[in-house]
Motif scaffolding. Structure first.
Motif, PDB file in Angstrom:
ATOM      1  N   LYS A 102       0.853  -1.203   0.000  1.00 48.98           N
ATOM      2  CA  LYS A 102       0.000   0.000   0.000  1.00 48.98           C
ATOM      3  C   LYS A 102       0.889   1.254   0.000  1.00 48.98           C
ATOM      4  O   LYS A 102       0.615   2.234  -0.691  1.00 48.98           O
ATOM      5  CB  LYS A 102      -0.902  -0.013   1.244  1.00 48.98           C
ATOM      6  CG  LYS A 102      -1.804   1.193   1.320  1.00 48.98           C
ATOM      7  CD  LYS A 102      -2.710   1.163   2.529  1.00 48.98           C
ATOM      8  CE  LYS A 102      -3.554   2.425   2.551  1.00 48.98           C
ATOM      9  NZ  LYS A 102      -4.474   2.464   3.674  1.00 48.98           N
ATOM     10  N   GLU A 103       1.963   1.182   0.755  1.00 56.93           N
ATOM     11  CA  GLU A 103       2.873   2.337   0.857  1.00 56.93           C
ATOM     12  C   GLU A 103       3.769   2.471  -0.366  1.00 56.93           C
ATOM     13  O   GLU A 103       4.090   3.557  -0.798  1.00 56.93           O
ATOM     14  CB  GLU A 103       3.763   2.190   2.112  1.00 56.93           C
ATOM     15  CG  GLU A 103       3.004   2.253   3.437  1.00 56.93           C
ATOM     16  CD  GLU A 103       2.059   3.444   3.524  1.00 56.93           C
ATOM     17  OE1 GLU A 103       2.471   4.564   3.152  1.00 56.93           O
ATOM     18  OE2 GLU A 103       0.896   3.257   3.941  1.00 56.93           O
ATOM     19  N   ASN A 104       4.166   1.312  -0.910  1.00 59.68           N
ATOM     20  CA  ASN A 104       5.132   1.354  -2.005  1.00 59.68           C
ATOM     21  C   ASN A 104       4.872   0.201  -2.975  1.00 59.68           C
ATOM     22  O   ASN A 104       5.284  -0.933  -2.743  1.00 59.68           O
ATOM     23  CB  ASN A 104       6.550   1.230  -1.383  1.00 59.68           C
ATOM     24  CG  ASN A 104       7.614   1.206  -2.442  1.00 59.68           C
ATOM     25  OD1 ASN A 104       7.379   1.615  -3.582  1.00 59.68           O
ATOM     26  ND2 ASN A 104       8.793   0.705  -2.088  1.00 59.68           N
ATOM     27  N   MET A 163      -2.543  -6.099 -10.402  1.00 60.82           N
ATOM     28  CA  MET A 163      -1.522  -6.595 -11.343  1.00 60.82           C
ATOM     29  C   MET A 163      -0.838  -5.424 -12.053  1.00 60.82           C
ATOM     30  O   MET A 163       0.397  -5.404 -12.196  1.00 60.82           O
ATOM     31  CB  MET A 163      -2.207  -7.523 -12.366  1.00 60.82           C
ATOM     32  CG  MET A 163      -1.240  -8.289 -13.222  1.00 60.82           C
ATOM     33  SD  MET A 163      -0.210  -9.398 -12.220  1.00 60.82           S
ATOM     34  CE  MET A 163       0.828 -10.122 -13.470  1.00 60.82           C
ATOM     35  N   LEU A 164      -1.633  -4.427 -12.466  1.00 59.29           N
ATOM     36  CA  LEU A 164      -1.054  -3.273 -13.176  1.00 59.29           C
ATOM     37  C   LEU A 164      -0.140  -2.477 -12.251  1.00 59.29           C
ATOM     38  O   LEU A 164       0.947  -2.046 -12.647  1.00 59.29           O
ATOM     39  CB  LEU A 164      -2.170  -2.383 -13.735  1.00 59.29           C
ATOM     40  CG  LEU A 164      -3.051  -3.044 -14.818  1.00 59.29           C
ATOM     41  CD1 LEU A 164      -4.230  -2.147 -15.184  1.00 59.29           C
ATOM     42  CD2 LEU A 164      -2.250  -3.379 -16.074  1.00 59.29           C
ATOM     43  N   LYS A 165      -0.574  -2.307 -10.999  1.00 65.58           N
ATOM     44  CA  LYS A 165       0.262  -1.561 -10.049  1.00 65.58           C
ATOM     45  C   LYS A 165       1.584  -2.266  -9.796  1.00 65.58           C
ATOM     46  O   LYS A 165       2.583  -1.624  -9.471  1.00 65.58           O
ATOM     47  CB  LYS A 165      -0.477  -1.380  -8.710  1.00 65.58           C
ATOM     48  CG  LYS A 165      -1.453  -0.218  -8.730  1.00 65.58           C
ATOM     49  CD  LYS A 165      -2.171  -0.100  -7.413  1.00 65.58           C
ATOM     50  CE  LYS A 165      -3.059   1.099  -7.362  1.00 65.58           C
ATOM     51  NZ  LYS A 165      -2.337   2.363  -7.169  1.00 65.58           N
ATOM     52  N   LEU A 166       1.589  -3.583  -9.921  1.00 68.91           N
ATOM     53  CA  LEU A 166       2.828  -4.336  -9.699  1.00 68.91           C
ATOM     54  C   LEU A 166       3.656  -4.459 -10.980  1.00 68.91           C
ATOM     55  O   LEU A 166       4.618  -5.219 -11.036  1.00 68.91           O
ATOM     56  CB  LEU A 166       2.491  -5.728  -9.136  1.00 68.91           C
ATOM     57  CG  LEU A 166       1.922  -5.724  -7.712  1.00 68.91           C
ATOM     58  CD1 LEU A 166       1.370  -7.091  -7.337  1.00 68.91           C
ATOM     59  CD2 LEU A 166       2.977  -5.288  -6.688  1.00 68.91           C
ATOM     60  N   MET A 212      -2.800  -7.488  -4.227  1.00 69.84           N
ATOM     61  CA  MET A 212      -1.410  -7.249  -4.659  1.00 69.84           C
ATOM     62  C   MET A 212      -0.484  -8.223  -3.930  1.00 69.84           C
ATOM     63  O   MET A 212       0.393  -8.858  -4.540  1.00 69.84           O
ATOM     64  CB  MET A 212      -0.988  -5.803  -4.337  1.00 69.84           C
ATOM     65  CG  MET A 212      -1.601  -4.764  -5.265  1.00 69.84           C
ATOM     66  SD  MET A 212      -1.315  -3.081  -4.682  1.00 69.84           S
ATOM     67  CE  MET A 212       0.316  -2.790  -5.345  1.00 69.84           C
ATOM     68  N   ALA A 213      -0.688  -8.340  -2.625  1.00 67.16           N
ATOM     69  CA  ALA A 213       0.168  -9.234  -1.833  1.00 67.16           C
ATOM     70  C   ALA A 213       0.015 -10.681  -2.296  1.00 67.16           C
ATOM     71  O   ALA A 213       1.006 -11.402  -2.459  1.00 67.16           O
ATOM     72  CB  ALA A 213      -0.187  -9.099  -0.352  1.00 67.16           C
ATOM     73  N   LEU A 214      -1.213 -11.081  -2.544  1.00 64.21           N
ATOM     74  CA  LEU A 214      -1.463 -12.468  -2.975  1.00 64.21           C
ATOM     75  C   LEU A 214      -0.809 -12.769  -4.324  1.00 64.21           C
ATOM     76  O   LEU A 214      -0.172 -13.815  -4.491  1.00 64.21           O
ATOM     77  CB  LEU A 214      -2.961 -12.674  -3.166  1.00 64.21           C
ATOM     78  CG  LEU A 214      -3.768 -13.347  -2.066  1.00 64.21           C
ATOM     79  CD1 LEU A 214      -5.192 -13.563  -2.551  1.00 64.21           C
ATOM     80  CD2 LEU A 214      -3.146 -14.658  -1.607  1.00 64.21           C
TER      81      LEU A 214
END
Ligand code: CP
Length: 304
Positions: free
Chosen positions: A26-28, A57-60, A293-295
């Motif tokens: 969430k922070e980074n 997925m896009l954020k990662l 995101m974590a998953l």
């Protein structure tokens, strides 16, 4: 953890690890999944689950291929089985998120897949990633999970979110659950047996207003018209509603959750929904992004 199929597969250790990763992402949101592809295959409608997975997925740094109405716009129309569809998609993607109208379909997909499969809801079965974001929300909002008292309200018979959440709550200590539902939509015996086995106290109640004053979490759910006969729906609708009047009974440190979408079971004015911190369901939906995101990072990158 190759696939995410049901809540029972998570241990407390994995849950807290997931919470930590979600907090950090969430922070980074680092580009941890560059050059990876996520496929989202939805045979039932969705706003939050599909779009939050795709956004995650896009954020990662990854990419997404998708069919948002697989029942009509995939080769399912031509009679292709889930098994064959998934076998093929597994060659195109590094992870598959599937929502299907039949219970057990995600397991069937996982058996056919060479890449991780995530169950985004299988009929009246489970919705494990919703339960993960729900338990994360409880952890964030109340700063504890052990010892909480939670009311689950509404359609407990067809509700896969409450089923999955019960399985996760079974991992914690001194939990108390109050089931509040129309007579024709009560929680099924398999969940009650699981809760008994895990020493989780539960009871059924009819008086929502009495319960609102007792609990730390009010978990509201929609009557799922699409999963029942018209007659059952008519008998169940409008029985348990949170409105401006009974909202005042909710303790000042308690929260109202809802997997969303909400319809008539929550009739709060926009001013309360936006400004009263007891209304947690929009923060809950946002938490879905960080948990997913974590998953994805764990399933695709860490390949445990
Ligand atoms: N909570 C949930 O599963 O919402 P969607 O149906 O919009 O994905």
């Amino acid at each position: 953890m190759k696939h995410v199929l049901e809540s029972q597969q998570f241990t407390k250790e994995i849950l807290y690890d997931l919470f930590k990763k979600a907090d950090s992402l969430k922070e980074n949101s680092e580009k941890l999944l560059e050059n990876k592809i996520l496929a989202t295959i939805f045979y039932e409608p969705s706003t939050r689950t599909r779009l939050s997975f795709e956004s995650a997925m896009l954020k990662l740094g990854g990419r997404v291929i998708s069919t948002e109405n697989a029942k009509e716009f995939s080769s399912a129309v031509k009679g292709e089985s889930v098994r064959d569809t998934i076998k093929v998609i597994a060659a195109y993607a590094d992870c598959i998120v599937i929502r299907h109208y039949e219970e057990g379909s995600a397991k069937e997909a996982a058996e056919a897949s060479s890449v991780p499969v995530i169950n985004a809801g299988d009929g009246k079965g489970q919705h494990p990633t919703q339960a993960l974001l729900d338990i994360y929300t409880i952890h964030k909002e109340l700063e504890r999970i052990d010892g909480i008292k939670i009311a689950m309200v509404g359609d407990l018979l067809s509700g896969r979110t409450v089923r999955s959440l019960c399985y996760l709550l079974g991992k914690f200590k001194d939990i108390e659950i109050v089931f509040v539902s129309p007579d024709n939509l009560k929680m099924k015996d398999d969940i009650k047996e699981y809760l008994n086995k895990h020493n989780i106290k539960f009871r059924e109640e009819n008086d929502l207003n009495k319960i609102l004053q007792e609990v730390d979490v009010v978990y509201m759910t929609r009557i799922q018209k699409e999963r029942m006969s018209q007659n059952d729906y008519e008998n169940a609708k409008g029985k348990f509603i949170i409105n401006e009047k009974n909202f005042n009974l909710v303790n000042k440190n308690s929260i109202i959750m809802h997997p969303l979408p909400h319809v008539e079971e929550i009739e709060l004015p926009m001013e309360i929904e936006e400004n009263d911190k007891r209304v947690a369901y929009f923060r809950q939906a946002e938490n879905g992004l960080y948990i997913r995101m974590a998953l994805l990072n764990i399933l695709i990158n860490e390949k445990r």
